[in-house]
Write a protein that holds these residues in place. Structure first.
Motif, PDB file in Angstrom:
ATOM      1  N   LEU A  14       0.838  -1.135  -0.038  1.00  0.00           N
ATOM      2  CA  LEU A  14       0.035  -0.046  -0.034  1.00  0.00           C
ATOM      3  C   LEU A  14       0.904   1.168  -0.068  1.00  0.00           C
ATOM      4  N   VAL A  15       1.919   1.258   0.307  1.00  0.00           N
ATOM      5  CA  VAL A  15       2.995   2.258   0.364  1.00  0.00           C
ATOM      6  C   VAL A  15       2.928   3.082  -1.063  1.00  0.00           C
ATOM      7  N   LYS A  16       2.856   4.315  -0.862  1.00  0.00           N
ATOM      8  CA  LYS A  16       2.716   4.935  -2.326  1.00  0.00           C
ATOM      9  C   LYS A  16       4.476   5.219  -2.736  1.00  0.00           C
ATOM     10  N   HIS A  17       5.269   5.364  -1.839  1.00  0.00           N
ATOM     11  CA  HIS A  17       6.735   5.768  -2.260  1.00  0.00           C
ATOM     12  C   HIS A  17       7.555   4.460  -2.288  1.00  0.00           C
ATOM     13  N   LEU A  19       5.049  -8.136  -6.191  1.00  0.00           N
ATOM     14  CA  LEU A  19       5.852  -7.073  -6.906  1.00  0.00           C
ATOM     15  C   LEU A  19       6.602  -5.963  -5.656  1.00  0.00           C
ATOM     16  N   ILE A  20       6.880  -6.697  -4.466  1.00  0.00           N
ATOM     17  CA  ILE A  20       7.601  -5.767  -3.568  1.00  0.00           C
ATOM     18  C   ILE A  20       8.991  -6.438  -3.134  1.00  0.00           C
ATOM     19  N   ASP A  60      -2.543   1.615   8.906  1.00  0.00           N
ATOM     20  CA  ASP A  60      -1.783   2.345   9.517  1.00  0.00           C
ATOM     21  C   ASP A  60      -0.311   2.430   9.219  1.00  0.00           C
ATOM     22  N   LEU A  61       0.298   1.155   9.280  1.00  0.00           N
ATOM     23  CA  LEU A  61       1.657   0.826   9.079  1.00  0.00           C
ATOM     24  C   LEU A  61       2.169   1.426   7.669  1.00  0.00           C
ATOM     25  N   ALA A  62       1.516   1.329   6.467  1.00  0.00           N
ATOM     26  CA  ALA A  62       1.776   1.937   5.374  1.00  0.00           C
ATOM     27  C   ALA A  62       1.505   3.604   5.351  1.00  0.00           C
ATOM     28  N   LYS A  63       0.497   3.749   6.281  1.00  0.00           N
ATOM     29  CA  LYS A  63       0.272   5.120   6.058  1.00  0.00           C
ATOM     30  C   LYS A  63       1.406   6.191   7.077  1.00  0.00           C
ATOM     31  N   GLU A  64       1.872   5.514   7.986  1.00  0.00           N
ATOM     32  CA  GLU A  64       3.227   6.230   8.734  1.00  0.00           C
ATOM     33  C   GLU A  64       4.597   5.881   8.024  1.00  0.00           C
ATOM     34  N   ASP A  98       4.501   6.143   4.761  1.00  0.00           N
ATOM     35  CA  ASP A  98       4.510   7.139   3.629  1.00  0.00           C
ATOM     36  C   ASP A  98       4.507   8.425   4.285  1.00  0.00           C
ATOM     37  N   ASN A  99       4.200   8.601   5.534  1.00  0.00           N
ATOM     38  CA  ASN A  99       4.375  10.166   6.302  1.00  0.00           C
ATOM     39  C   ASN A  99       5.886  10.408   6.525  1.00  0.00           C
ATOM     40  N   LEU A 100       6.486   9.511   6.757  1.00  0.00           N
ATOM     41  CA  LEU A 100       7.885   9.478   7.035  1.00  0.00           C
ATOM     42  C   LEU A 100       8.497   9.929   5.833  1.00  0.00           C
ATOM     43  N   ILE A 101       8.273   9.132   4.418  1.00  0.00           N
ATOM     44  CA  ILE A 101       8.869   9.680   3.450  1.00  0.00           C
ATOM     45  C   ILE A 101       8.438  11.084   2.995  1.00  0.00           C
ATOM     46  N   ASP A 102       7.315  11.455   2.999  1.00  0.00           N
ATOM     47  CA  ASP A 102       6.763  12.713   2.757  1.00  0.00           C
ATOM     48  C   ASP A 102       7.300  13.889   3.708  1.00  0.00           C
ATOM     49  N   HIS A 103       7.671  13.525   5.044  1.00  0.00           N
ATOM     50  CA  HIS A 103       8.363  14.330   5.952  1.00  0.00           C
ATOM     51  C   HIS A 103       9.832  14.016   6.545  1.00  0.00           C
ATOM     52  N   PRO A 104      10.703  13.873   5.634  1.00  0.00           N
ATOM     53  CA  PRO A 104      11.895  13.174   6.019  1.00  0.00           C
ATOM     54  C   PRO A 104      12.531  13.804   7.372  1.00  0.00           C
ATOM     55  N   GLU A 105      12.198  15.018   7.515  1.00  0.00           N
ATOM     56  CA  GLU A 105      12.833  15.777   8.693  1.00  0.00           C
ATOM     57  C   GLU A 105      12.462  14.926   9.959  1.00  0.00           C
ATOM     58  N   ARG A 106      11.383  14.020   9.922  1.00  0.00           N
ATOM     59  CA  ARG A 106      10.842  13.217  11.085  1.00  0.00           C
ATOM     60  C   ARG A 106      12.002  12.394  11.386  1.00  0.00           C
ATOM     61  N   PHE A 107      12.487  11.569  10.403  1.00  0.00           N
ATOM     62  CA  PHE A 107      13.792  10.807  10.871  1.00  0.00           C
ATOM     63  C   PHE A 107      14.709  11.549  11.833  1.00  0.00           C
ATOM     64  N   LYS A 108      15.095  12.654  11.542  1.00  0.00           N
ATOM     65  CA  LYS A 108      16.127  13.140  12.164  1.00  0.00           C
ATOM     66  C   LYS A 108      15.537  13.505  13.576  1.00  0.00           C
ATOM     67  N   GLN A 109      14.427  13.936  13.770  1.00  0.00           N
ATOM     68  CA  GLN A 109      13.811  14.553  14.936  1.00  0.00           C
ATOM     69  C   GLN A 109      13.758  12.985  15.789  1.00  0.00           C
ATOM     70  N   LEU A 110      13.198  12.088  15.347  1.00  0.00           N
ATOM     71  CA  LEU A 110      13.002  10.930  15.862  1.00  0.00           C
ATOM     72  C   LEU A 110      14.509  10.273  16.400  1.00  0.00           C
ATOM     73  N   ALA A 111      15.574  10.363  15.568  1.00  0.00           N
ATOM     74  CA  ALA A 111      16.824   9.903  16.042  1.00  0.00           C
ATOM     75  C   ALA A 111      17.409  10.766  17.077  1.00  0.00           C
TER      76      ALA A 111
END
Length: 189
Positions: free
Chosen positions: A25-28, A54-55, A134-138, A140-153
């Motif tokens: 379901l992931v868009k990216h 196809l994944i 919700d797993l797919a949505k989360e 996708d949300n991280l990919i759409d907002h990559p700054e979240r990776f840094k914030q969470l790290a």
């Protein structure tokens, strides 16, 4: 490319199939790689599912690695994923934390008590389909907002301090002291 990592035995209870359904379901998809570290009776069916849906090209299968090599995989990971339906408190969370890697998990078991919104993403559990979506949505949300990776790290490094061996030893000793005090109070009466 963002690297997600799953470490553990590929058995029913670990429910890696939920992640694979979410990946469909992931868009990216073109922006992610999933490192699977571990092996087990579910591997063949997971590989077949990945090919059929196809994944497969998103997944790197590492099989069983030594503990040292497995945790070294965190050096290149952006997010650790746990999809277990039954888990005390996965030690891979603390290993991920020691490398500054946040964890995405379902909001239950030991993960509920260890992961907070500063150091990871907890997905509520209502229905199977909701968990997959919700797993797919989360992701996708991280990919759409990559700054979240840094914030969470950054948040992981703060939260990890309370799970150091010294802190965990103090918690255990405090529990023993409380149990002894409780026992002595009951015996005095």
């Amino acid at each position: 490319v963002y690297k997600f990592i799953v470490i553990g035995n590929l058995i029913d209870r670990k429910s890696v199939n939920i992640l694979f359904e979410a990946l469909c379901l992931v868009k990216h998809k073109e922006k992610i790689v999933i490192d699977i570290v571990g092996d087990g009776p579910m591997r063949k069916s997971l590989e077949e599912y990945a090919k059929d849906n196809l994944i497969y090209n998103l997944i790197k299968w590492h099989g069983m690695l030594s503990r040292q090599k497995a945790v070294e995989m965190f050096k290149n990971a952006h997010m650790h994923i746990i999809t277990s339906i039954g888990e005390g408190n996965a030690t891979t969370i603390w290993e991920a934390m020691s490398y500054g890697v946040p964890t995405m998990s379902f909001d239950h078991c030991g993960m509920h008590d260890t992961i907070c919104d500063k150091c990871g993403i907890l997905i509520p559990i209502h229905t199977y389909d909701q968990c997959v979506h919700d797993l797919a949505k989360e992701i996708d949300n991280l990919i759409d907002h990559p700054e979240r990776f840094k914030q969470l790290a950054e948040g992981v490094l703060q939260c990890a301090k309370k799970y150091s061996w010294d802190e965990r030893e103090k918690i255990i000793l405090d529990c023993y002291d409380a149990a002894i005090k409780n026992y002595n109070n009951r015996c005095v009466k």
